[in-house]
Scaffold this motif. Structure first.
Motif, PDB file in Angstrom:
ATOM      1  N   ALA A   6       9.554 -59.037 -39.945  1.00 48.59           N
ATOM      2  CA  ALA A   6       9.456 -59.742 -41.164  1.00 48.59           C
ATOM      3  C   ALA A   6       8.262 -59.153 -42.004  1.00 48.59           C
ATOM      4  N   SER A   7       7.173 -59.091 -41.512  1.00 47.85           N
ATOM      5  CA  SER A   7       6.030 -58.715 -42.140  1.00 47.85           C
ATOM      6  C   SER A   7       6.062 -57.209 -42.605  1.00 47.85           C
ATOM      7  N   ALA A   8       6.449 -56.311 -41.626  1.00 44.94           N
ATOM      8  CA  ALA A   8       6.922 -54.840 -42.061  1.00 44.94           C
ATOM      9  C   ALA A   8       7.858 -54.667 -43.387  1.00 44.94           C
ATOM     10  N   LEU A   9       8.877 -55.485 -43.472  1.00 39.79           N
ATOM     11  CA  LEU A   9       9.745 -55.387 -44.497  1.00 39.79           C
ATOM     12  C   LEU A   9       9.082 -55.980 -45.738  1.00 39.79           C
ATOM     13  N   ASN A  10       8.332 -57.053 -45.695  1.00 40.48           N
ATOM     14  CA  ASN A  10       7.773 -57.468 -46.686  1.00 40.48           C
ATOM     15  C   ASN A  10       6.615 -56.613 -47.315  1.00 40.48           C
ATOM     16  N   ARG A  11       5.819 -56.105 -46.528  1.00 41.59           N
ATOM     17  CA  ARG A  11       4.853 -54.867 -46.905  1.00 41.59           C
ATOM     18  C   ARG A  11       5.605 -53.850 -47.544  1.00 41.59           C
ATOM     19  N   LEU A  12       6.747 -53.562 -47.037  1.00 42.96           N
ATOM     20  CA  LEU A  12       7.327 -52.473 -47.966  1.00 42.96           C
ATOM     21  C   LEU A  12       7.929 -52.926 -49.160  1.00 42.96           C
ATOM     22  N   ARG A  13       8.530 -54.137 -49.352  1.00 44.19           N
ATOM     23  CA  ARG A  13       8.960 -54.777 -50.612  1.00 44.19           C
ATOM     24  C   ARG A  13       7.685 -54.616 -51.478  1.00 44.19           C
ATOM     25  N   LEU A  14       6.422 -55.273 -51.210  1.00 42.96           N
ATOM     26  CA  LEU A  14       5.480 -55.278 -51.961  1.00 42.96           C
ATOM     27  C   LEU A  14       5.116 -54.118 -52.363  1.00 42.96           C
ATOM     28  N   VAL A  15       5.180 -53.044 -51.977  1.00 43.34           N
ATOM     29  CA  VAL A  15       4.744 -51.752 -52.563  1.00 43.34           C
ATOM     30  C   VAL A  15       5.806 -50.777 -53.256  1.00 43.34           C
ATOM     31  N   SER A  16       7.207 -51.229 -53.296  1.00 43.33           N
ATOM     32  CA  SER A  16       8.078 -50.584 -53.749  1.00 43.33           C
ATOM     33  C   SER A  16       7.995 -50.783 -55.295  1.00 43.33           C
ATOM     34  N   ALA A  17       7.843 -52.011 -55.953  1.00 43.43           N
ATOM     35  CA  ALA A  17       7.603 -52.053 -57.206  1.00 43.43           C
ATOM     36  C   ALA A  17       6.593 -51.376 -57.898  1.00 43.43           C
ATOM     37  N   PRO A  18       5.294 -51.445 -57.598  1.00 41.33           N
ATOM     38  CA  PRO A  18       4.240 -50.527 -57.939  1.00 41.33           C
ATOM     39  C   PRO A  18       4.194 -49.218 -57.966  1.00 41.33           C
ATOM     40  N   GLU A  19       4.937 -48.886 -56.763  1.00 51.00           N
ATOM     41  CA  GLU A  19       5.472 -47.325 -56.786  1.00 51.00           C
ATOM     42  C   GLU A  19       6.386 -46.861 -57.934  1.00 51.00           C
ATOM     43  N   ALA A  20       7.316 -47.639 -58.064  1.00 48.77           N
ATOM     44  CA  ALA A  20       8.317 -47.102 -58.995  1.00 48.77           C
ATOM     45  C   ALA A  20       7.434 -47.352 -60.590  1.00 48.77           C
ATOM     46  N   VAL A  21       6.736 -48.211 -60.909  1.00 42.88           N
ATOM     47  CA  VAL A  21       6.152 -48.336 -61.985  1.00 42.88           C
ATOM     48  C   VAL A  21       5.023 -47.319 -62.160  1.00 42.88           C
ATOM     49  N   SER A  22       4.313 -46.681 -61.165  1.00 38.44           N
ATOM     50  CA  SER A  22       3.506 -45.789 -61.259  1.00 38.44           C
ATOM     51  C   SER A  22       4.351 -44.395 -61.393  1.00 38.44           C
ATOM     52  N   MET A  44      -2.815 -40.716 -63.273  1.00 38.02           N
ATOM     53  CA  MET A  44      -1.655 -41.213 -62.787  1.00 38.02           C
ATOM     54  C   MET A  44      -0.966 -40.422 -61.752  1.00 38.02           C
ATOM     55  N   GLY A  45      -1.353 -39.111 -61.628  1.00 39.53           N
ATOM     56  CA  GLY A  45      -0.740 -38.346 -60.325  1.00 39.53           C
ATOM     57  C   GLY A  45      -1.684 -39.050 -59.030  1.00 39.53           C
ATOM     58  N   MET A  46      -2.615 -39.079 -59.048  1.00 41.10           N
ATOM     59  CA  MET A  46      -3.288 -39.748 -57.756  1.00 41.10           C
ATOM     60  C   MET A  46      -2.926 -41.125 -57.695  1.00 41.10           C
ATOM     61  N   VAL A  47      -2.846 -41.902 -58.614  1.00 38.67           N
ATOM     62  CA  VAL A  47      -2.521 -43.341 -58.430  1.00 38.67           C
ATOM     63  C   VAL A  47      -0.802 -43.413 -57.689  1.00 38.67           C
ATOM     64  N   HIS A  48      -0.018 -42.383 -58.366  1.00 37.28           N
ATOM     65  CA  HIS A  48       1.290 -42.460 -57.992  1.00 37.28           C
ATOM     66  C   HIS A  48       1.539 -41.687 -56.484  1.00 37.28           C
ATOM     67  N   GLY A  49       0.584 -40.952 -56.390  1.00 39.79           N
ATOM     68  CA  GLY A  49       0.395 -39.861 -54.901  1.00 39.79           C
ATOM     69  C   GLY A  49       0.013 -40.995 -53.824  1.00 39.79           C
ATOM     70  N   VAL A  50      -0.867 -41.856 -54.151  1.00 42.66           N
ATOM     71  CA  VAL A  50      -1.265 -42.900 -53.185  1.00 42.66           C
ATOM     72  C   VAL A  50      -0.182 -43.799 -52.748  1.00 42.66           C
ATOM     73  N   LEU A  51       0.370 -44.316 -53.945  1.00 37.40           N
ATOM     74  CA  LEU A  51       1.355 -45.274 -53.622  1.00 37.40           C
ATOM     75  C   LEU A  51       2.512 -44.882 -52.965  1.00 37.40           C
ATOM     76  N   PHE A  52       2.807 -43.534 -53.315  1.00 41.33           N
ATOM     77  CA  PHE A  52       4.201 -42.856 -52.626  1.00 41.33           C
ATOM     78  C   PHE A  52       3.841 -42.564 -51.127  1.00 41.33           C
ATOM     79  N   VAL A  53       2.299 -42.215 -50.748  1.00 42.61           N
ATOM     80  CA  VAL A  53       2.234 -41.982 -49.260  1.00 42.61           C
ATOM     81  C   VAL A  53       2.188 -43.263 -48.627  1.00 42.61           C
ATOM     82  N   LEU A  54       1.817 -44.301 -49.218  1.00 41.72           N
ATOM     83  CA  LEU A  54       1.814 -45.571 -48.745  1.00 41.72           C
ATOM     84  C   LEU A  54       3.113 -46.254 -48.418  1.00 41.72           C
TER      85      LEU A  54
END
Length: 120
Positions: A6-22, A44-54
């Motif tokens: 559940a924690s793994a799914l929640n972490r992925l869920r929490l990073v998915s929206a910011p990754e889409a916004v970036s 923005m390329g750096m921000v998006h790259g970090v969020l995508f890798v995460l």
């Protein structure tokens, strides 16, 4: 579903929206770079790259923990490379987590009812 899954799914869920916004902001910055003197693409390329890798790292961990079938895992990975896919991934992950909580509560209630019947 155990707490680690559940924690793994929640972490992925929490990073998915910011990754889409970036991703969307990066696309806007790319257009502005070509049409004006405004150039925020490196930032923005750096921000998006970090969020995508995460996102990809958390996706791999969630796949391992949740034991998704290949199709579902591929869908979540595909959603990360679509400009608004992260919003859909977040919604699907939230629904999946809610369904697993409901299922866990139902299993617990059945187990409790079974104990009550044995004790009586």
């Amino acid at each position: 579903m155990d707490i680690k899954t559940a924690s793994a799914l929640n972490r992925l869920r929490l990073v998915s929206a910011p990754e889409a916004v970036s991703f969307l902001l990066l696309l806007i910055c790319s257009v502005l770079k070509r049409t004006t003197d405004f150039n925020a693409v490196p930032v923005m390329g750096m921000v998006h790259g970090v969020l995508f890798v995460l996102y990809v790292a958390l996706w791999a961990w969630a796949w391992f923990r949740a034991k998704w079938p290949l199709g579902r895992a591929a869908l979540y990975l595909l959603l990360s490379v679509l400009p608004t896919g992260g919003f859909f991934a977040e919604r699907m992950l939230r629904r999946e987590a809610e369904d697993s909580v409901i299922a866990a509560r139902a299993r617990k209630e059945l187990k409790d009812v079974g104990r009550g019947a044995v004790e009586a």
